[in-house]
Motif scaffolding. Sequence first.
Motif, PDB file in Angstrom:
ATOM      1  N   ILE A  28      23.995  32.883  60.245  1.00 23.06           N
ATOM      2  CA  ILE A  28      22.796  33.420  60.906  1.00 23.06           C
ATOM      3  C   ILE A  28      23.194  34.356  62.041  1.00 23.06           C
ATOM      4  O   ILE A  28      22.660  35.468  62.166  1.00 23.06           O
ATOM      5  N   GLN A  29      24.151  33.929  62.858  1.00 19.80           N
ATOM      6  CA  GLN A  29      24.627  34.771  63.953  1.00 19.80           C
ATOM      7  C   GLN A  29      25.309  36.026  63.419  1.00 19.80           C
ATOM      8  O   GLN A  29      25.146  37.118  63.962  1.00 19.80           O
ATOM      9  N   PHE A  30      26.058  35.869  62.322  1.00 21.19           N
ATOM     10  CA  PHE A  30      26.731  37.010  61.695  1.00 21.19           C
ATOM     11  C   PHE A  30      25.708  38.050  61.231  1.00 21.19           C
ATOM     12  O   PHE A  30      25.896  39.249  61.426  1.00 21.19           O
ATOM     13  N   ALA A  31      24.622  37.578  60.617  1.00 24.93           N
ATOM     14  CA  ALA A  31      23.584  38.489  60.121  1.00 24.93           C
ATOM     15  C   ALA A  31      22.947  39.268  61.271  1.00 24.93           C
ATOM     16  O   ALA A  31      22.662  40.469  61.138  1.00 24.93           O
ATOM     17  N   GLN A  32      22.727  38.609  62.399  1.00 23.66           N
ATOM     18  CA  GLN A  32      22.140  39.288  63.555  1.00 23.66           C
ATOM     19  C   GLN A  32      23.085  40.352  64.113  1.00 23.66           C
ATOM     20  O   GLN A  32      22.673  41.481  64.389  1.00 23.66           O
ATOM     21  N   VAL A  33      24.365  39.974  64.257  1.00 30.71           N
ATOM     22  CA  VAL A  33      25.369  40.926  64.757  1.00 30.71           C
ATOM     23  C   VAL A  33      25.489  42.103  63.798  1.00 30.71           C
ATOM     24  O   VAL A  33      25.528  43.266  64.216  1.00 30.71           O
ATOM     25  N   LYS A  34      25.539  41.802  62.506  1.00 32.21           N
ATOM     26  CA  LYS A  34      25.688  42.833  61.489  1.00 32.21           C
ATOM     27  C   LYS A  34      24.548  43.852  61.549  1.00 32.21           C
ATOM     28  O   LYS A  34      24.777  45.066  61.553  1.00 32.21           O
ATOM     29  N   GLN A  35      23.314  43.374  61.599  1.00 28.68           N
ATOM     30  CA  GLN A  35      22.169  44.269  61.603  1.00 28.68           C
ATOM     31  C   GLN A  35      22.133  45.151  62.848  1.00 28.68           C
ATOM     32  O   GLN A  35      21.816  46.337  62.771  1.00 28.68           O
ATOM     33  N   GLU A  36      22.470  44.574  63.990  1.00 26.32           N
ATOM     34  CA  GLU A  36      22.480  45.346  65.236  1.00 26.32           C
ATOM     35  C   GLU A  36      23.542  46.446  65.183  1.00 26.32           C
ATOM     36  O   GLU A  36      23.285  47.599  65.559  1.00 26.32           O
ATOM     37  N   ARG A  37      24.727  46.112  64.700  1.00 22.62           N
ATOM     38  CA  ARG A  37      25.808  47.087  64.655  1.00 22.62           C
ATOM     39  C   ARG A  37      25.580  48.137  63.568  1.00 22.62           C
ATOM     40  O   ARG A  37      25.831  49.325  63.780  1.00 22.62           O
ATOM     41  N   PHE A  38      25.108  47.689  62.409  1.00 18.25           N
ATOM     42  CA  PHE A  38      24.831  48.646  61.328  1.00 18.25           C
ATOM     43  C   PHE A  38      23.753  49.644  61.749  1.00 18.25           C
ATOM     44  O   PHE A  38      23.813  50.819  61.392  1.00 18.25           O
ATOM     45  N   ALA A  39      22.750  49.191  62.501  1.00 21.47           N
ATOM     46  CA  ALA A  39      21.679  50.086  62.951  1.00 21.47           C
ATOM     47  C   ALA A  39      22.247  51.219  63.809  1.00 21.47           C
ATOM     48  O   ALA A  39      21.849  52.386  63.674  1.00 21.47           O
ATOM     49  N   LYS A  40      23.200  50.896  64.694  1.00 21.80           N
ATOM     50  CA  LYS A  40      23.816  51.916  65.549  1.00 21.80           C
ATOM     51  C   LYS A  40      24.696  52.861  64.731  1.00 21.80           C
ATOM     52  O   LYS A  40      24.701  54.082  64.947  1.00 21.80           O
ATOM     53  N   VAL A  41      25.434  52.296  63.788  1.00 17.08           N
ATOM     54  CA  VAL A  41      26.291  53.103  62.914  1.00 17.08           C
ATOM     55  C   VAL A  41      25.450  54.062  62.079  1.00 17.08           C
ATOM     56  O   VAL A  41      25.766  55.253  61.954  1.00 17.08           O
ATOM     57  N   ILE A  42      24.371  53.557  61.515  1.00 20.21           N
ATOM     58  CA  ILE A  42      23.504  54.370  60.663  1.00 20.21           C
ATOM     59  C   ILE A  42      22.827  55.468  61.467  1.00 20.21           C
ATOM     60  O   ILE A  42      22.611  56.581  60.978  1.00 20.21           O
ATOM     61  N   SER A  43      22.484  55.184  62.721  1.00 18.06           N
ATOM     62  CA  SER A  43      21.902  56.212  63.582  1.00 18.06           C
ATOM     63  C   SER A  43      22.857  57.398  63.715  1.00 18.06           C
ATOM     64  O   SER A  43      22.448  58.559  63.641  1.00 18.06           O
ATOM     65  N   ASN A  44      24.145  57.119  63.912  1.00 17.63           N
ATOM     66  CA  ASN A  44      25.139  58.196  63.991  1.00 17.63           C
ATOM     67  C   ASN A  44      25.277  58.927  62.666  1.00 17.63           C
ATOM     68  O   ASN A  44      25.400  60.155  62.629  1.00 17.63           O
ATOM     69  N   LEU A  45      25.253  58.179  61.564  1.00 20.93           N
ATOM     70  CA  LEU A  45      25.366  58.800  60.246  1.00 20.93           C
ATOM     71  C   LEU A  45      24.185  59.730  59.968  1.00 20.93           C
ATOM     72  O   LEU A  45      24.333  60.781  59.333  1.00 20.93           O
TER      73      LEU A  45
END
Length: 214
Positions: A28-45
């Motif tokens: 559950i914690q992994f999913a939260q961290v993943k979504q937060e980080r992926f959102a920032k990465v995707i914003s740059n992409l």
Amino acid sequence: MKTIIQIVLWIGCAVLAYLIYQSVTGPIQFAQVKQERFAKVISNLKDIRNSQEAYKTVNGKYANDFKSLVSFVDGGKYTITSQKDSSFMRYNEAFQIDMPVDTVVIDTLGFVSVKDSLFGKDDRFKTMMNVPGASGKSFEMKSDIIDKGGYKAPVFEAKVAKDIVLADQPKDLRSRENAQVSVDEVNGPYVSVGSLTQVSTSGNWPPIYDRKKD
């Protein structure tokens, strides 16, 4: 001796309880961290994609490196044109008379800064190549020209390995993430936009990341 055994048993129970707790809350914690980080990465992409599309509009191809892309955004300009139908008379050899010929007249109206158009007063394009939260890491980016049914099509791809974005997360959860195949997840071991084999500027992320604010 009895007291020592009880203490050992209590310690064992505590360790077991902790492991059970981690097995439940870890993903559950992994999913939260993943979504937060992926959102920032995707914003740059998305910024990289918008910049590349502007580069192609002006140059007819995509930039192959970030230095060229950033320099273009910083100083490049769009040409604003108007287009209207027109006609003129031309002597027709076959009919031996003047005949109307349709044409299109294109007028240049002015120029618009690429930077202002895409980013306004924000200078984030100067660091869009950096992977958010991964110090010293940059996105991989390449461009090419591929043949599609006789048509030479410009293509590009920018990507980063999930293992870089989630480097501090448990290895077993990262391995599971790299094997994702789902319409609701970022599939495969990379977060990417564009393709070097297909004429596409789409990202490999699900629609939920397009609904989030950049």
